[in-house]
Design a protein around this motif. Structure first.
Motif, PDB file in Angstrom:
ATOM      1  N   SER A 326      -3.645  -6.332 -41.297  1.00 28.02           N
ATOM      2  CA  SER A 326      -2.265  -6.637 -41.684  1.00 28.02           C
ATOM      3  C   SER A 326      -2.183  -7.806 -42.656  1.00 28.02           C
ATOM      4  O   SER A 326      -1.351  -7.812 -43.564  1.00 28.02           O
ATOM      5  N   ILE A 327      -3.047  -8.812 -42.480  1.00 25.33           N
ATOM      6  CA  ILE A 327      -3.078  -9.923 -43.435  1.00 25.33           C
ATOM      7  C   ILE A 327      -3.553  -9.423 -44.794  1.00 25.33           C
ATOM      8  O   ILE A 327      -2.920  -9.679 -45.830  1.00 25.33           O
ATOM      9  N   TYR A 328      -4.654  -8.699 -44.801  1.00 20.45           N
ATOM     10  CA  TYR A 328      -5.244  -8.233 -46.057  1.00 20.45           C
ATOM     11  C   TYR A 328      -4.291  -7.329 -46.837  1.00 20.45           C
ATOM     12  O   TYR A 328      -4.180  -7.421 -48.060  1.00 20.45           O
ATOM     13  N   ASN A 329      -3.560  -6.477 -46.119  1.00 19.62           N
ATOM     14  CA  ASN A 329      -2.680  -5.501 -46.776  1.00 19.62           C
ATOM     15  C   ASN A 329      -1.215  -5.927 -46.822  1.00 19.62           C
ATOM     16  O   ASN A 329      -0.363  -5.139 -47.244  1.00 19.62           O
ATOM     17  N   ASP A 330      -0.921  -7.167 -46.390  1.00 23.14           N
ATOM     18  CA  ASP A 330       0.449  -7.675 -46.417  1.00 23.14           C
ATOM     19  C   ASP A 330       1.410  -6.687 -45.744  1.00 23.14           C
ATOM     20  O   ASP A 330       2.467  -6.350 -46.260  1.00 23.14           O
ATOM     21  N   VAL A 331       1.021  -6.227 -44.542  1.00 17.51           N
ATOM     22  CA  VAL A 331       1.741  -5.153 -43.862  1.00 17.51           C
ATOM     23  C   VAL A 331       3.134  -5.580 -43.406  1.00 17.51           C
ATOM     24  O   VAL A 331       4.079  -4.796 -43.399  1.00 17.51           O
ATOM     25  N   ARG A 332       3.280  -6.832 -43.004  1.00 21.10           N
ATOM     26  CA  ARG A 332       4.556  -7.373 -42.511  1.00 21.10           C
ATOM     27  C   ARG A 332       5.026  -6.672 -41.236  1.00 21.10           C
ATOM     28  O   ARG A 332       6.218  -6.458 -41.036  1.00 21.10           O
ATOM     29  N   ASP A 333       4.052  -6.320 -40.394  1.00 22.04           N
ATOM     30  CA  ASP A 333       4.406  -5.815 -39.073  1.00 22.04           C
ATOM     31  C   ASP A 333       4.508  -7.002 -38.111  1.00 22.04           C
ATOM     32  O   ASP A 333       4.285  -8.151 -38.490  1.00 22.04           O
ATOM     33  N   ILE A 334       4.867  -6.719 -36.870  1.00 22.70           N
ATOM     34  CA  ILE A 334       5.057  -7.783 -35.881  1.00 22.70           C
ATOM     35  C   ILE A 334       3.934  -7.723 -34.856  1.00 22.70           C
ATOM     36  O   ILE A 334       3.670  -6.675 -34.267  1.00 22.70           O
ATOM     37  N   GLN A 335       3.258  -8.862 -34.663  1.00 19.94           N
ATOM     38  CA  GLN A 335       2.178  -8.963 -33.688  1.00 19.94           C
ATOM     39  C   GLN A 335       2.302 -10.284 -32.936  1.00 19.94           C
ATOM     40  O   GLN A 335       2.668 -11.297 -33.527  1.00 19.94           O
ATOM     41  N   CYS A 358       5.019 -12.682 -34.388  1.00 14.95           N
ATOM     42  CA  CYS A 358       5.018 -13.155 -35.769  1.00 14.95           C
ATOM     43  C   CYS A 358       5.067 -11.961 -36.720  1.00 14.95           C
ATOM     44  O   CYS A 358       4.547 -10.883 -36.401  1.00 14.95           O
ATOM     45  N   VAL A 359       5.646 -12.172 -37.882  1.00 16.99           N
ATOM     46  CA  VAL A 359       5.548 -11.204 -38.974  1.00 16.99           C
ATOM     47  C   VAL A 359       4.245 -11.507 -39.703  1.00 16.99           C
ATOM     48  O   VAL A 359       4.030 -12.641 -40.147  1.00 16.99           O
ATOM     49  N   ILE A 360       3.360 -10.521 -39.817  1.00 19.57           N
ATOM     50  CA  ILE A 360       2.031 -10.748 -40.388  1.00 19.57           C
ATOM     51  C   ILE A 360       2.050 -10.422 -41.884  1.00 19.57           C
ATOM     52  O   ILE A 360       2.227  -9.260 -42.270  1.00 19.57           O
ATOM     53  N   THR A 361       1.855 -11.444 -42.706  1.00 19.69           N
ATOM     54  CA  THR A 361       1.900 -11.305 -44.160  1.00 19.69           C
ATOM     55  C   THR A 361       0.555 -11.702 -44.761  1.00 19.69           C
ATOM     56  O   THR A 361      -0.327 -12.215 -44.067  1.00 19.69           O
ATOM     57  N   LEU A 366       4.074 -15.418 -39.722  1.00 17.65           N
ATOM     58  CA  LEU A 366       5.312 -16.189 -39.778  1.00 17.65           C
ATOM     59  C   LEU A 366       5.977 -16.070 -38.407  1.00 17.65           C
ATOM     60  O   LEU A 366       6.468 -14.994 -38.042  1.00 17.65           O
ATOM     61  N   PRO A 367       6.021 -17.155 -37.623  1.00 16.51           N
ATOM     62  CA  PRO A 367       6.587 -17.076 -36.273  1.00 16.51           C
ATOM     63  C   PRO A 367       8.063 -16.685 -36.296  1.00 16.51           C
ATOM     64  O   PRO A 367       8.830 -17.155 -37.138  1.00 16.51           O
ATOM     65  N   ILE A 368       8.434 -15.820 -35.375  1.00 21.25           N
ATOM     66  CA  ILE A 368       9.835 -15.421 -35.219  1.00 21.25           C
ATOM     67  C   ILE A 368      10.505 -16.390 -34.249  1.00 21.25           C
ATOM     68  O   ILE A 368      10.010 -16.633 -33.147  1.00 21.25           O
ATOM     69  N   THR A 369      11.600 -16.961 -34.674  1.00 20.93           N
ATOM     70  CA  THR A 369      12.269 -17.995 -33.889  1.00 20.93           C
ATOM     71  C   THR A 369      12.734 -17.455 -32.533  1.00 20.93           C
ATOM     72  O   THR A 369      13.377 -16.415 -32.447  1.00 20.93           O
ATOM     73  N   VAL A 370      12.399 -18.199 -31.503  1.00 20.12           N
ATOM     74  CA  VAL A 370      12.773 -17.850 -30.135  1.00 20.12           C
ATOM     75  C   VAL A 370      13.926 -18.726 -29.665  1.00 20.12           C
ATOM     76  O   VAL A 370      14.835 -18.276 -28.969  1.00 20.12           O
TER      77      VAL A 370
END
Length: 448
Positions: A326-335, A358-361, A366-370
């Motif tokens: 996901s980092i390499y391909n800038d997938v922007r999924d959530i993990q 986090c959104v993986i870029t 990028l942490p999602i605010t809780v």
């Protein structure tokens, strides 16, 4: 597009075949030209067995990935793109001590919680920081993907005490919780289930559970409190079941490790009984590992054997492959990963590590605010974060008194007196792997 160079430190681990399988499955979108498996001289035999299997797996899959085996960490790290760490300082013998010594004193003996977690961190953090120094020199732009336990403390130590900015910690617990929730909901594809994870490593909660985008938290709680279901489990941890009214009151999904804190007496009694009958978990794992490595030696074996799932860390390696992909391909999924908080969880310092979605870029997670954690669990999380912070300071400084303070802060240790007794015995038992505490003129337990 040039091929990627990935370095795995602790390459002789029994988990490595899962890592190799994950890279093979993703090769079309994750073109790895070199995979370097690194270990220490004590692990050379296992490295050669696992490495030979890895070469057979790659050849069998027809993937042009070159596997390198080495005991020279610096040779491997030069110009790496990603570095994964899956090491165990002191190997399973040290884990056995982490489990057996606290038990002898009537306390939980577990490799990442309580006294055992403290000592695993004291041994592991200096080694990881040494790896970071090599990375700063040889591959300063590489991503460090750590799943050496205790993953949260290791990640925070790198954040606070190294110049490596690209660091992510991984754990298989959220993956297991997602799969367990899918099973409870009768869903074959766990990707249909989404959980809002928040907390710390091995102290993470599922705040909300979704099925196909619809909130089903109440349904999960209802299923979890039925007589037929006892909740998420982990092969390293016995599933004791939950007090049904407690789970209803809590209203969120606990992880398997929460049993140590909410069911301490029951878990302690089980550990004492299990240790007397079949040995500590480390001894059980040693038997599983011996069987696995006999399988790995088979020249006809060219895939990851299904028996690996018995090892207790299933999905660690697959989670690492997914993150790198996901980092390499800038997938922007959530993990769910362990990262610098940066305000995601209110009340925890920005430069502390937390386990959150986090959104993986391509620039990292990028942490999602809780925001604020539920008041019912915030206190426990804060106490464990205090324990982690002081443990990291002790690991880096070699300060005995900070180690004692960390031991006493931990809620699984009942008193300062017992904390000191256990600390001193474990310090002596692990002396060979704690040089920072045994410097000349720096006697453990001495007043200075």
């Amino acid at each position: 597009m040039s091929g990627l160079k990935i370095v795995t430190i602790g390459g002789g681990s029994s988990y490595t075949p899962e890592l190799v399988e994950g890279f093979i499955k993703r090769y079309d979108q994750l073109p790895i030209s070199e995979l370097w498996l690194v270990d220490i001289p004590e692990g050379e035999e296992k490295l050669n067995i696992v490495g030979t299997l890895a070469k057979r797996m790659v050849e069998n899959a027809g993937v042009p990935m070159k596997i390198h085996l080495t005991l020279d960490r610096r040779e491997a790290l030069k110009d790496a793109d990603f570095v994964t760490t899956q090491l165990r300082v002191g190997m399973l013998k040290a884990r056995g001590l982490d489990e057996s010594i606290p038990l002898k004193h009537g306390c939980i003996g577990q490799e990442t919680n309580g006294a055992g977690g403290l000592f695993k961190a004291l041994r592991t953090i200096p080694v990881i920081l040494d790896i970071c120094k090599d990375m700063e020199e040889l591959c300063p732009d590489a991503w460090l993907i750590n799943f050496a336990n205790p993953a949260g403390m290791v990640t925070e130590a790198v954040i606070r005490h190294s110049n490596i900015k690209r660091v992510v910690g991984l754990c298989n617990v959220p993956v297991g919780m997602q799969k367990a929730a899918a099973k409870m909901l009768g869903v074959d594809d766990s990707k249909r289930v989404h959980i809002d994870f928040a907390g710390l490593n091995h102290m993470v909660f599922g705040l909300q559970v979704y099925l196909d985008g619809e909130v089903v938290t109440d349904k999960i709680i209802e299923i979890l409190t039925s007589d037929e279901e006892s909740g998420p489990s982990d092969r390293n941890i016995v599933n004791m079941g939950w007090e049904k009214d407690f789970i209803k009151a809590l209203g969120i999904l606990p992880c398997p490790y929460h049993q140590y804190y909410y069911q301490t007496e029951k878990m302690l009694n089980h550990e004492l009984e299990a240790a007397s009958k079949e040995g500590t978990r480390a001894q059980v794992v040693q038997k599983v590992e011996a069987e696995l490595f006999e399988l790995y030696k088979d020249p006809e074996l060219a895939i990851k054997p299904p028996q690996l799932e018995k090892r207790g860390g299933a999905y660690y390696s697959d989670a690492a492959c997914n993150l790198i992909y996901s980092i390499y391909n800038d997938v922007r999924d959530i993990q769910p990963v362990n990262v610098r908080n940066n305000g995601a969880i209110t009340g925890i310092p920005h430069d502390s590590a937390v386990e959150v979605n986090c959104v993986i870029t391509k620039d990292g997670p990028l942490p999602i605010t809780v925001g604020e954690l539920p008041v019912a669990v915030n206190g426990l999380v804060q106490q464990i974060k205090s324990f982690e912070r002081v443990t990291i300071e002790a690991a880096v400084s070699g300060d005995y008194h900070k180690a004692l303070l960390a031991m006493t802060i931990n809620p699984l240790i009942p008193s300062d007196e017992k904390a000191k007794v256990i600390l001193d015995e474990m310090m002596e038992a692990h002396k060979a792997y704690l040089p920072q505490f045994f410097k000349e003129g720096h006697q453990v337990g001495a007043s200075y």
